[in-house]
Write a protein that holds these residues in place. Sequence first.
Motif, PDB file in Angstrom:
ATOM      1  N   PRO A   1    -102.242  30.344 -22.954  1.00  0.00           N
ATOM      2  CA  PRO A   1    -101.236  31.076 -23.647  1.00  0.00           C
ATOM      3  C   PRO A   1    -100.441  32.391 -23.409  1.00  0.00           C
ATOM      4  O   PRO A   1     -99.242  32.142 -23.786  1.00  0.00           O
ATOM      5  N   ALA A   2    -101.361  32.963 -22.655  1.00  0.00           N
ATOM      6  CA  ALA A   2    -100.762  34.155 -22.331  1.00  0.00           C
ATOM      7  C   ALA A   2     -99.774  34.712 -21.553  1.00  0.00           C
ATOM      8  O   ALA A   2     -97.979  34.924 -21.615  1.00  0.00           O
ATOM      9  N   GLN A   3     -99.677  33.847 -20.398  1.00  0.00           N
ATOM     10  CA  GLN A   3     -98.377  33.266 -19.558  1.00  0.00           C
ATOM     11  C   GLN A   3     -97.384  32.501 -20.499  1.00  0.00           C
ATOM     12  O   GLN A   3     -96.174  33.231 -20.313  1.00  0.00           O
ATOM     13  N   GLN A   4     -97.689  32.112 -21.643  1.00  0.00           N
ATOM     14  CA  GLN A   4     -96.569  30.994 -21.427  1.00  0.00           C
ATOM     15  C   GLN A   4     -95.283  32.149 -22.485  1.00  0.00           C
ATOM     16  O   GLN A   4     -94.559  31.951 -22.610  1.00  0.00           O
ATOM     17  N   ALA A   5     -96.221  32.863 -23.144  1.00  0.00           N
ATOM     18  CA  ALA A   5     -95.538  33.654 -24.484  1.00  0.00           C
ATOM     19  C   ALA A   5     -95.091  34.521 -23.844  1.00  0.00           C
ATOM     20  O   ALA A   5     -93.464  35.029 -23.978  1.00  0.00           O
ATOM     21  N   ALA A   6     -95.648  35.541 -22.929  1.00  0.00           N
ATOM     22  CA  ALA A   6     -95.065  36.240 -20.927  1.00  0.00           C
ATOM     23  C   ALA A   6     -93.295  35.212 -20.938  1.00  0.00           C
ATOM     24  O   ALA A   6     -92.383  35.788 -20.861  1.00  0.00           O
ATOM     25  N   LEU A   7     -93.658  33.823 -20.583  1.00  0.00           N
ATOM     26  CA  LEU A   7     -92.501  33.149 -20.034  1.00  0.00           C
ATOM     27  C   LEU A   7     -91.043  33.284 -21.358  1.00  0.00           C
ATOM     28  O   LEU A   7     -90.129  33.608 -20.936  1.00  0.00           O
ATOM     29  N   ARG A   8     -91.771  32.783 -22.323  1.00  0.00           N
ATOM     30  CA  ARG A   8     -91.515  32.701 -23.456  1.00  0.00           C
ATOM     31  C   ARG A   8     -90.419  34.080 -23.806  1.00  0.00           C
ATOM     32  O   ARG A   8     -88.785  34.168 -23.682  1.00  0.00           O
ATOM     33  N   ARG A   9     -90.976  35.315 -22.986  1.00  0.00           N
ATOM     34  CA  ARG A   9     -90.042  36.772 -23.926  1.00  0.00           C
ATOM     35  C   ARG A   9     -88.894  36.423 -22.488  1.00  0.00           C
ATOM     36  O   ARG A   9     -88.220  37.013 -22.510  1.00  0.00           O
ATOM     37  N   ALA A  10     -89.532  36.284 -21.442  1.00  0.00           N
ATOM     38  CA  ALA A  10     -88.854  36.725 -20.322  1.00  0.00           C
ATOM     39  C   ALA A  10     -87.038  36.162 -20.061  1.00  0.00           C
ATOM     40  O   ALA A  10     -86.635  36.215 -19.732  1.00  0.00           O
ATOM     41  N   HIS A  11     -87.720  34.597 -20.915  1.00  0.00           N
ATOM     42  CA  HIS A  11     -86.321  33.677 -20.406  1.00  0.00           C
ATOM     43  C   HIS A  11     -85.529  34.593 -21.543  1.00  0.00           C
ATOM     44  O   HIS A  11     -83.608  34.399 -21.355  1.00  0.00           O
ATOM     45  N   ASP A  12     -85.974  35.097 -22.760  1.00  0.00           N
ATOM     46  CA  ASP A  12     -85.014  35.372 -23.708  1.00  0.00           C
ATOM     47  C   ASP A  12     -84.272  37.385 -23.411  1.00  0.00           C
ATOM     48  O   ASP A  12     -83.036  37.401 -23.992  1.00  0.00           O
ATOM     49  N   GLU A  13     -85.479  38.164 -22.452  1.00  0.00           N
ATOM     50  CA  GLU A  13     -84.473  38.726 -21.725  1.00  0.00           C
ATOM     51  C   GLU A  13     -83.771  38.467 -20.660  1.00  0.00           C
ATOM     52  O   GLU A  13     -83.193  39.691 -20.030  1.00  0.00           O
ATOM     53  N   VAL A  14     -84.254  37.908 -19.772  1.00  0.00           N
ATOM     54  CA  VAL A  14     -83.353  37.668 -18.950  1.00  0.00           C
ATOM     55  C   VAL A  14     -83.362  36.676 -19.098  1.00  0.00           C
ATOM     56  O   VAL A  14     -83.503  35.158 -18.433  1.00  0.00           O
ATOM     57  N   PRO A  15     -81.817  36.080 -19.378  1.00  0.00           N
ATOM     58  CA  PRO A  15     -81.302  34.525 -19.428  1.00  0.00           C
ATOM     59  C   PRO A  15     -81.035  33.668 -18.248  1.00  0.00           C
ATOM     60  O   PRO A  15     -81.540  32.797 -18.730  1.00  0.00           O
ATOM     61  N   GLU A  16     -80.902  34.734 -16.931  1.00  0.00           N
ATOM     62  CA  GLU A  16     -80.075  33.304 -16.413  1.00  0.00           C
ATOM     63  C   GLU A  16     -81.847  32.710 -15.596  1.00  0.00           C
ATOM     64  O   GLU A  16     -81.632  31.954 -14.269  1.00  0.00           O
ATOM     65  N   LEU A  17     -82.919  33.207 -15.900  1.00  0.00           N
ATOM     66  CA  LEU A  17     -84.016  33.455 -15.111  1.00  0.00           C
ATOM     67  C   LEU A  17     -84.776  31.395 -16.094  1.00  0.00           C
ATOM     68  O   LEU A  17     -84.722  30.403 -15.066  1.00  0.00           O
ATOM     69  N   ARG A  18     -84.335  30.986 -16.682  1.00  0.00           N
ATOM     70  CA  ARG A  18     -84.635  30.141 -17.610  1.00  0.00           C
ATOM     71  C   ARG A  18     -83.819  28.681 -16.436  1.00  0.00           C
ATOM     72  O   ARG A  18     -84.335  28.052 -16.510  1.00  0.00           O
ATOM     73  N   ASP A  19     -82.717  28.935 -16.572  1.00  0.00           N
ATOM     74  CA  ASP A  19     -81.937  27.602 -15.255  1.00  0.00           C
ATOM     75  C   ASP A  19     -82.115  28.004 -13.600  1.00  0.00           C
ATOM     76  O   ASP A  19     -82.724  26.708 -13.425  1.00  0.00           O
ATOM     77  N   LEU A  20     -82.687  28.930 -13.406  1.00  0.00           N
ATOM     78  CA  LEU A  20     -83.355  29.283 -12.061  1.00  0.00           C
ATOM     79  C   LEU A  20     -84.721  28.376 -12.144  1.00  0.00           C
ATOM     80  O   LEU A  20     -84.774  27.622 -11.310  1.00  0.00           O
ATOM     81  N   LEU A  21     -85.720  28.812 -13.321  1.00  0.00           N
ATOM     82  CA  LEU A  21     -86.511  28.338 -12.928  1.00  0.00           C
ATOM     83  C   LEU A  21     -87.156  26.542 -13.337  1.00  0.00           C
ATOM     84  O   LEU A  21     -87.965  25.736 -12.413  1.00  0.00           O
ATOM     85  N   ASP A  22     -85.989  26.508 -14.171  1.00  0.00           N
ATOM     86  CA  ASP A  22     -85.754  25.024 -14.416  1.00  0.00           C
ATOM     87  C   ASP A  22     -85.480  24.199 -13.173  1.00  0.00           C
ATOM     88  O   ASP A  22     -85.775  23.137 -12.871  1.00  0.00           O
ATOM     89  N   THR A  23     -84.562  24.985 -11.950  1.00  0.00           N
ATOM     90  CA  THR A  23     -84.137  24.396 -11.524  1.00  0.00           C
ATOM     91  C   THR A  23     -85.000  24.520 -10.369  1.00  0.00           C
ATOM     92  O   THR A  23     -85.142  23.107  -8.762  1.00  0.00           O
ATOM     93  N   ALA A  24     -86.231  24.971 -10.402  1.00  0.00           N
ATOM     94  CA  ALA A  24     -87.258  25.316  -9.183  1.00  0.00           C
ATOM     95  C   ALA A  24     -88.227  23.931  -9.095  1.00  0.00           C
ATOM     96  O   ALA A  24     -88.692  23.799  -8.306  1.00  0.00           O
ATOM     97  N   VAL A  25     -88.890  23.970 -10.570  1.00  0.00           N
ATOM     98  CA  VAL A  25     -89.593  23.025 -10.823  1.00  0.00           C
ATOM     99  C   VAL A  25     -88.635  21.518 -10.657  1.00  0.00           C
ATOM    100  O   VAL A  25     -89.566  20.773 -10.578  1.00  0.00           O
ATOM    101  N   ALA A  26     -87.748  20.784 -10.869  1.00  0.00           N
ATOM    102  CA  ALA A  26     -87.380  19.838 -10.744  1.00  0.00           C
ATOM    103  C   ALA A  26     -86.563  20.283  -9.229  1.00  0.00           C
ATOM    104  O   ALA A  26     -87.744  18.518  -8.527  1.00  0.00           O
ATOM    105  N   ALA A  27     -87.238  20.892  -8.180  1.00  0.00           N
ATOM    106  CA  ALA A  27     -86.860  20.740  -6.562  1.00  0.00           C
ATOM    107  C   ALA A  27     -88.330  20.634  -6.519  1.00  0.00           C
ATOM    108  O   ALA A  27     -87.966  19.619  -5.597  1.00  0.00           O
ATOM    109  N   ALA A  28     -89.185  21.327  -6.956  1.00  0.00           N
ATOM    110  CA  ALA A  28     -90.423  21.021  -6.265  1.00  0.00           C
ATOM    111  C   ALA A  28     -90.861  19.340  -6.822  1.00  0.00           C
ATOM    112  O   ALA A  28     -91.733  19.342  -5.982  1.00  0.00           O
ATOM    113  N   ARG A  29     -90.844  18.934  -7.835  1.00  0.00           N
ATOM    114  CA  ARG A  29     -91.278  17.640  -8.383  1.00  0.00           C
ATOM    115  C   ARG A  29     -90.976  16.428  -7.713  1.00  0.00           C
ATOM    116  O   ARG A  29     -91.468  15.592  -7.052  1.00  0.00           O
TER     117      ARG A  29
END
Length: 290
Positions: free
Chosen positions: A25-53
Amino acid sequence: MTDSTAGALARFSSAWQPEELRTGPAQQAALRRAHDEVPELRDLLDTAVAAARSELAVIIENFPIDDAALAIAAGAFGTVDASYNGPNPDTLVHDVVDSAARPYRDPDPFHSDSPMLPHPHAYLGLLCVRPSPNGDGQTVLVRAADIATELAGQNLLQPLRDPCYPFAVPQGPGAERSEVITHPIIAMSEEGTTVRYCPVRVAAGVQLAGHALDSEHLDALHTFERTLQRPDLTAVFMLRAGDLLLLDNRRLLHGRTDVRPDGASRHLKRVKVHAFDSPGAAAPDNGREP
């Protein structure tokens, strides 16, 4: 990762200590805040997760050299877990340093991490802090599915699917001897071909179990190990400083080439991640408020 995204993530993560990110839960809360403060991060990580899968491994370049940033980004893949992540207990981010003091600099043979766990970690994150200046210590990967295909053609796949291979569990404080558990080396399921293997743990397991594998299973294991050495099945590459490699620990085996004494400054940071559907993992978070 662009310089601006890397800088923004570094500034964001500087407000966090790894100790604050122990739980899902702490990691997810930090990730949610990171998405809010670094908007480009969400798309980057979504792409990375899809590529890893789909491809089983992905590299994010120009990643900040920061423990908290690594733990927060890895939270996009699941729950970052400290279990069996280095010799010190409860180490969320483990520093893997090839130094002159280390007793081994020979090639690190192909293996999967955490093979003694009932549910091995689904992903590993390896952030290169400093590569060997000599170009040695290269990362090597091989797909479990490719090895299984080769062994199926030799009628050796089924023995490796039998749950008879002993793995020695590292001895805990106060334990008189290591525990031995048995698992298959290769498994087939709806998620594809998965592998559980560490030569050190299997060799120690055979010794501690007090009996040898029968000839059928021993032959299959030896052929499996020889097949891992085929260069046509393996990928070999050099991680550069700031490269974050995220790999599927259940469908890939990984290792590294040898590190010569004058290249002993090689340094990686490692995180281990349970998938969101693994027992004990936190629920996924899309980075948006409900």
